[in-house]
Design an enzyme around this catalytic site. Structure first.
Site, PDB file in Angstrom:
ATOM      1  N   ARG A   1      20.413  56.117  13.856  1.00 47.29           N
ATOM      2  CA  ARG A   1      20.092  56.219  12.432  1.00 47.29           C
ATOM      3  C   ARG A   1      18.666  56.715  12.242  1.00 47.29           C
ATOM      4  O   ARG A   1      17.829  56.605  13.138  1.00 47.29           O
ATOM      5  CB  ARG A   1      20.264  54.872  11.739  1.00 47.29           C
TER       6      ARG A   1
ATOM      7  N   GLU B   1      16.615  49.143   2.476  1.00 44.48           N
ATOM      8  CA  GLU B   1      15.191  49.016   2.818  1.00 44.48           C
ATOM      9  C   GLU B   1      14.439  50.319   2.523  1.00 44.48           C
ATOM     10  O   GLU B   1      13.325  50.313   2.002  1.00 44.48           O
ATOM     11  CB  GLU B   1      15.062  48.629   4.294  1.00 44.48           C
TER      12      GLU B   1
ATOM     13  N   ARG C   1      19.072  55.745   4.383  1.00 42.12           N
ATOM     14  CA  ARG C   1      19.282  55.536   5.810  1.00 42.12           C
ATOM     15  C   ARG C   1      20.463  56.415   6.164  1.00 42.12           C
ATOM     16  O   ARG C   1      21.542  56.264   5.568  1.00 42.12           O
ATOM     17  CB  ARG C   1      19.606  54.072   6.117  1.00 42.12           C
TER      18      ARG C   1
ATOM     19  N   CYS D   1       8.837  50.181   6.087  1.00 44.88           N
ATOM     20  CA  CYS D   1       8.325  49.282   7.128  1.00 44.88           C
ATOM     21  C   CYS D   1       7.613  50.101   8.204  1.00 44.88           C
ATOM     22  O   CYS D   1       8.120  51.139   8.633  1.00 44.88           O
ATOM     23  CB  CYS D   1       9.496  48.514   7.747  1.00 44.88           C
TER      24      CYS D   1
ATOM     25  N   THR E   1       7.422  49.751  11.277  1.00 47.39           N
ATOM     26  CA  THR E   1       8.127  49.893  12.560  1.00 47.39           C
ATOM     27  C   THR E   1       8.990  51.147  12.586  1.00 47.39           C
ATOM     28  O   THR E   1       9.445  51.564  13.644  1.00 47.39           O
ATOM     29  CB  THR E   1       9.067  48.690  12.832  1.00 47.39           C
TER      30      THR E   1
ATOM     31  N   ARG F   1      16.328  55.091  15.244  1.00 52.16           N
ATOM     32  CA  ARG F   1      16.723  53.942  16.049  1.00 52.16           C
ATOM     33  C   ARG F   1      18.085  54.274  16.646  1.00 52.16           C
ATOM     34  O   ARG F   1      19.076  54.425  15.931  1.00 52.16           O
ATOM     35  CB  ARG F   1      16.803  52.670  15.211  1.00 52.16           C
TER      36      ARG F   1
ATOM     37  N   ARG G   1      18.217  42.933  20.718  1.00 50.99           N
ATOM     38  CA  ARG G   1      18.520  42.084  19.562  1.00 50.99           C
ATOM     39  C   ARG G   1      19.847  41.372  19.798  1.00 50.99           C
ATOM     40  O   ARG G   1      20.613  41.753  20.680  1.00 50.99           O
ATOM     41  CB  ARG G   1      18.652  42.939  18.280  1.00 50.99           C
TER      42      ARG G   1
ATOM     43  N   GLU H   1      19.208  42.393  13.969  1.00 55.79           N
ATOM     44  CA  GLU H   1      17.913  41.784  13.795  1.00 55.79           C
ATOM     45  C   GLU H   1      17.985  40.313  13.399  1.00 55.79           C
ATOM     46  O   GLU H   1      18.800  39.925  12.565  1.00 55.79           O
ATOM     47  CB  GLU H   1      17.233  42.553  12.669  1.00 55.79           C
TER      48      GLU H   1
HETATM   49  N1  ARG Z   1       9.642  42.232   8.113  1.00 53.51           N
HETATM   50  C1  ARG Z   1      10.567  41.820   9.105  1.00 53.51           C
HETATM   51  C2  ARG Z   1       9.820  41.089  10.204  1.00 53.51           C
HETATM   52  O1  ARG Z   1       8.631  41.192  10.252  1.00 53.51           O
HETATM   53  C3  ARG Z   1      11.331  43.003   9.692  1.00 53.51           C
HETATM   54  C4  ARG Z   1      10.533  43.928  10.546  1.00 53.51           C
HETATM   55  C5  ARG Z   1      11.248  45.101  11.188  1.00 53.51           C
HETATM   56  N2  ARG Z   1      12.551  45.315  10.728  1.00 53.51           N
HETATM   57  C6  ARG Z   1      12.907  46.066   9.697  1.00 53.51           C
HETATM   58  N3  ARG Z   1      14.132  46.065   9.310  1.00 53.51           N
HETATM   59  N4  ARG Z   1      12.037  46.815   9.086  1.00 53.51           N
HETATM   60  O2  ARG Z   1      10.424  40.422  11.023  1.00 53.51           O
END
Ligand code: ARG
Length: 311
Positions: A81, A180, A184, A226, A228, A235, A264, A269
């Site tokens: 993704r 999010e 996506r 985010c 990450t 990913r 994971r 997650e």
């Molecule tokens: N904010 C969450 C954490 O700190 C998710 C972090 C990464 N995952 C995500 N789906 N952006 O655990």
């Protein structure tokens, strides 16, 4: 856009078990609050320094990818993704109700023009009947509602307005709208045929990119909510059965991290493994090309399978 430092950190304040704990309220957040974002980015993406620059997009030569598990012994399913933010809109905490609605209209009308293997249907969450919703959730296509990390980040306002999911007829190509990230884009299917799955993703991204301008930063690449997910936003993951290696979680984690992989639990997650099934993916997304990010996963998974077979 009026966001404050509190908007960036509130999810971590409310969820002390966060792995990351911060989100950028809008694209500018990454520079305005760089003192808090830069060290997190450097730590997560394997040493990406404030002076480093993310490379140009390069999906690579698709023929260099393989079927990870041609005999179907370990890999249950494979998914690749990426995330995209539409340049004209802020990120979740700053989106107005009108912007959510206009984003969804724009996205669904563009997706309705896809054809070939990408041809499918957009299902808005607004007004979705229970039967359809249950079907999509059971099949693991639809994102979960009420994620506490996103909620605390102010990312779930006006729900279900502006949220929905596009599915191709084969159910191997998906687009999430308004979860999010604005978008996506997802390619997935049973088994380990990474080459086919990644090729479909690249095809989908290229088609959608013809119609929408996405937010990209010179230093951080494609921008996401985010930190990450910055850079390639890629990913690439497998659901994989590793009965022997999984019995020694420490060893599994150790080999995985040597290959820059993240382990994971079965349901993704913040979950545990069920029945020795893991969700394993590339960890770094920033500071390397799309080709390298997916290749990192391919090499690491082949290596994990080799270890499993030698035990
Ligand atoms: N904010 C969450 C954490 O700190 C998710 C972090 C990464 N995952 C995500 N789906 N952006 O655990």
């Amino acid at each position: 856009m009026g966001a404050t430092l509190l908007d960036a950190v509130s999810s971590g304040f409310e969820n002390l078990d966060s792995g990351i704990g911060v989100y950028a309220p809008d694209a500018e957040g990454y520079t305005l609050f760089r003192e808090i974002f830069d060290p997190i980015i450097e730590d997560y993406h394997g040493g990406f320094k404030p002076t480093d620059k993310h490379p140009e997009t390069d999906f690579g030569d698709l023929s260099s990818f393989v079927d990870l598990d041609p005999e179907n012994k370990y890999v249950i399913s494979t998914r690749v993704r990426c995330g995209r933010s539409i340049a004209e809109f802020p990120f979740n905490p700053c989106m107005t109700e009108e912007q959510y609605v206009s984003m969804e209209n724009q996205v669904s009308s563009i997706l309705s023009k896809l054809d070939g293997e990408l041809k499918g249907k957009y299902f808005p969450l607004t007004g979705m009947d229970k039967e359809t919703q249950d079907m999509l959730v059971d099949d693991h296509f639809l994102f979960k509602e009420g994620d506490r990390f996103l909620q605390a980040a102010n990312a779930c306002r006006f729900w279900p307005k502006g949220r929905g999911i596009y599915l191709n007829d084969e159910k191997t190509f998906l687009v999430w709208c308004g979860e999010e990230d604005h978008l996506r884009i997802i390619s997935m299917q049973k088994g380990g045929d990474l080459k086919a799955i990644y090729s479909r993703l690249v095809n989908g991204v290229r088609e959608i990119e013809k119609e929408i301008k996405f937010a990209r930063d010179d230093r951080l690449g494609w921008l996401t909510f985010c930190p990450t997910n910055l850079g390639t936003t890629i990913r690439a993951s497998v659901h994989i059965k590793l009965p022997k290696l999984g019995g020694d979680r420490k060893k599994l984690e150790e080999i995985a991290s040597r290959h820059n992989l993240q382990v994971r639990g079965t349901r993704g997650e913040h979950t545990e493994s069920e029945g020795g099934v893991y969700d394993i993916s590339n960890k770094r997304r920033l500071g390397l090309t799309e080709r390298e990010a997916v290749m990192e996963m391919q090499q690491g998974i082949l290596e994990l399978i080799k270890h499993e077979e030698s035990m």
